[in-house]
Design a protein around this motif. Structure first.
Motif, PDB file in Angstrom:
ATOM      1  N   ILE A 118      -8.251   9.118  -1.589  1.00 38.84           N
ATOM      2  CA  ILE A 118      -7.168   9.164  -2.584  1.00 38.84           C
ATOM      3  C   ILE A 118      -7.397   8.085  -3.638  1.00 38.84           C
ATOM      4  O   ILE A 118      -6.555   7.221  -3.892  1.00 38.84           O
ATOM      5  CB  ILE A 118      -5.774   9.000  -1.937  1.00 38.84           C
ATOM      6  N   ASN A 119      -8.554   8.139  -4.273  1.00 35.14           N
ATOM      7  CA  ASN A 119      -8.930   7.119  -5.247  1.00 35.14           C
ATOM      8  C   ASN A 119      -9.884   7.729  -6.269  1.00 35.14           C
ATOM      9  O   ASN A 119     -11.041   7.343  -6.378  1.00 35.14           O
ATOM     10  CB  ASN A 119      -9.582   5.927  -4.533  1.00 35.14           C
ATOM     11  N   ALA A 127     -10.098  -0.974  -6.764  1.00 37.77           N
ATOM     12  CA  ALA A 127      -8.667  -1.290  -6.636  1.00 37.77           C
ATOM     13  C   ALA A 127      -8.150  -0.844  -5.286  1.00 37.77           C
ATOM     14  O   ALA A 127      -6.967  -0.523  -5.124  1.00 37.77           O
ATOM     15  CB  ALA A 127      -7.849  -0.641  -7.760  1.00 37.77           C
ATOM     16  N   ALA A 128      -9.025  -0.824  -4.314  1.00 39.45           N
ATOM     17  CA  ALA A 128      -8.711  -0.379  -2.953  1.00 39.45           C
ATOM     18  C   ALA A 128      -9.897  -0.716  -2.066  1.00 39.45           C
ATOM     19  O   ALA A 128     -11.008  -0.968  -2.550  1.00 39.45           O
ATOM     20  CB  ALA A 128      -8.445   1.120  -2.907  1.00 39.45           C
ATOM     21  N   GLY A 143      -5.220   6.876  -7.574  1.00 38.51           N
ATOM     22  CA  GLY A 143      -5.784   5.806  -6.767  1.00 38.51           C
ATOM     23  C   GLY A 143      -5.244   4.416  -7.007  1.00 38.51           C
ATOM     24  O   GLY A 143      -5.793   3.439  -6.490  1.00 38.51           O
ATOM     25  N   GLU A 144      -4.148   4.289  -7.751  1.00 39.89           N
ATOM     26  CA  GLU A 144      -3.622   2.966  -8.077  1.00 39.89           C
ATOM     27  C   GLU A 144      -2.593   2.453  -7.070  1.00 39.89           C
ATOM     28  O   GLU A 144      -2.035   1.375  -7.264  1.00 39.89           O
ATOM     29  CB  GLU A 144      -2.991   2.988  -9.468  1.00 39.89           C
ATOM     30  N   GLU A 152       0.845  -1.186   0.000  1.00 44.35           N
ATOM     31  CA  GLU A 152       0.000   0.000   0.000  1.00 44.35           C
ATOM     32  C   GLU A 152       0.890   1.250   0.000  1.00 44.35           C
ATOM     33  O   GLU A 152       1.821   1.350   0.803  1.00 44.35           O
ATOM     34  CB  GLU A 152      -0.892   0.026   1.250  1.00 44.35           C
ATOM     35  N   SER A 153       0.620   2.198  -0.893  1.00 42.25           N
ATOM     36  CA  SER A 153       1.421   3.415  -0.972  1.00 42.25           C
ATOM     37  C   SER A 153       0.540   4.619  -1.252  1.00 42.25           C
ATOM     38  O   SER A 153      -0.029   4.736  -2.346  1.00 42.25           O
ATOM     39  CB  SER A 153       2.492   3.287  -2.064  1.00 42.25           C
ATOM     40  N   TRP A 154       0.416   5.511  -0.272  1.00 40.65           N
ATOM     41  CA  TRP A 154      -0.399   6.713  -0.478  1.00 40.65           C
ATOM     42  C   TRP A 154       0.223   7.616  -1.533  1.00 40.65           C
ATOM     43  O   TRP A 154      -0.477   8.275  -2.295  1.00 40.65           O
ATOM     44  CB  TRP A 154      -0.576   7.478   0.837  1.00 40.65           C
ATOM     45  N   PHE A 155       1.566   7.655  -1.591  1.00 36.72           N
ATOM     46  CA  PHE A 155       2.236   8.508  -2.571  1.00 36.72           C
ATOM     47  C   PHE A 155       1.864   8.094  -3.992  1.00 36.72           C
ATOM     48  O   PHE A 155       1.504   8.928  -4.831  1.00 36.72           O
ATOM     49  CB  PHE A 155       3.752   8.434  -2.383  1.00 36.72           C
ATOM     50  N   VAL A 156       1.933   6.802  -4.270  1.00 34.62           N
ATOM     51  CA  VAL A 156       1.602   6.316  -5.608  1.00 34.62           C
ATOM     52  C   VAL A 156       0.133   6.572  -5.910  1.00 34.62           C
ATOM     53  O   VAL A 156      -0.238   6.900  -7.048  1.00 34.62           O
ATOM     54  CB  VAL A 156       1.931   4.815  -5.745  1.00 34.62           C
TER      55      VAL A 156
END
Length: 359
Positions: free
Chosen positions: A285-286, A278-279, A262-263, A252-256
């Protein structure tokens, strides 16, 4: 819904003298294998990045007009959704159903992004899920950050990628005349939609110099979108937590997620690849999940697939690493360095999954 578990595959050996049956669970990473560099690709990427950096200099120093700024951001967004919503969540994983008009729009947006034709993009991504983080994965993260980020495009494909890629089920895309039309005429469509139109609009309507428009609206925009997609292959496979399945390499990466609309909630995505979000959450953040929900509201998308809360809960309890923002344990979360926005953004540098059998 695509299968991601171990599955028997067969392929023709390179010498064409015998057939071998390969079990997916036995395909790992041979660290002794050396990928052959494709120097023309290396040179191409160097040139591409030089022009992109030139465009970035123009972009940050006010070398273009305000309307060109807005246009560049808008085109970048369309291309990003063409990849995330179109190529990834719809055409690859079929997380929802789309009307013919919706399919045409998503195909157009994906062509604008310029990341190969839809057929090849989906084939490579389905192969990635089937053999994730092994030598049969086009961008195997166990080869290191640079390789899985962009180096894989500068090297000759591993034999497993070539041979097993031929066995990926692509019948749904082969039956889609729009996808096959784009595949057949991809290069002229790319020149028109990814280069000419993005550059021409600022020149014709905003009085922009054609060279500045080309550098910013094509080179800079294109390279930015490439790295956004590549971050999912690299950062989201190497640096983060695994709250849904600690046995999976993706994290899991909030930056990405910020960069890719949101990927970045990639551990969840590999655990439930058929979920349109996808989450776990669609409203954190999606943006691509929100975009799909918008398409549903206006009648262009329907039958959105998602994992039930019970299914997600059971997966977290059974295989999670304990870092889940709500259901994880305090000790594990305390060992994680949280940077950026609040939950569920725990980010860490957990070591990659242990190598098996020295491979």
């Amino acid at each position: 819904m695509l299968e991601t578990g171990p599955k028997t595959e067969s392929f023709q050996c390179k010498n064409n003298k015998q057939q071998e049956v390969i079990l997916a669970k036995n395909i790992r990473t041979d660290y002794l294998y050396k990928h052959k560099v494709v120097w023309q690709n290396v040179i191409g990427f160097v040139i591409l990045h030089v022009f992109a950096l030139w465009g970035l200099l123009i972009f940050v120093t006010g070398g273009i007009g305000i309307y060109t700024y807005i246009w560049t951001v808008f085109v970048t967004y369309l291309g990003a959704e063409g990849i995330t919503t179109g190529a990834h969540r719809y055409f690859t994983h079929r997380t929802f159903k789309a009307t013919p008009l919706c399919r045409a729009i998503l195909l157009t947006m994906q062509t604008l992004a310029g990341q190969n034709c839809m057929f090849i993009w989906c084939r490579d991504h389905r192969l990635h899920h089937r053999y994730s983080d092994t030598d049969a994965d086009p961008h195997n993260s166990k080869r290191g950050f640079f390789f899985c980020h962009m180096g894989w495009l500068m090297h000759k494909k591993h034999p497993y990628v070539i041979e097993l890629g031929r066995n990926i089920d692509m019948r749904d895309l082969q039956a889609d005349w729009m996808v096959m039309f784009q595949k057949k005429y991809y290069y002229p469509l790319y020149l028109l939609l990814a280069i000419f139109i993005p550059m021409y609009v600022p020149v014709h309507f905003f009085g922009e110099h054609w060279w500045n428009s080309l550098l910013v609206c094509y080179f800079l925009r294109y390279v930015y979108s490439l790295h956004g997609t590549w971050f999912v292959n690299s950062i989201a496979h190497l640096y983060g937590t695994r709250p849904y399945d600690k046995n999976l390499q993706p994290v899991e990466s909030w930056f990405v997620s910020i960069v890719t609309l949101g990927e970045g909630w990639h551990n969840y995505h590999h655990a439930f690849p058929w979920d349109y979000k996808a989450a776990e959450l669609s409203d954190y953040i999606n943006h691509s999940a929100t975009f799909i929900e918008f398409l549903e509201k206006i009648g262009l998308a329907y039958d959105l697939k998602t994992a039930s809360p019970e299914m997600v809960l059971n997966r977290i309890v059974r295989t999670g690493d304990g870092s889940h923002y709500r259901l994880g344990d305090k000790e594990t979360r305390a060992a994680v360095t949280a940077r950026g926005p609040r939950y569920p953004t725990y980010n860490s540098t957990f070591k990659p999954l242990r190598r098996h059998g020295g491979r």
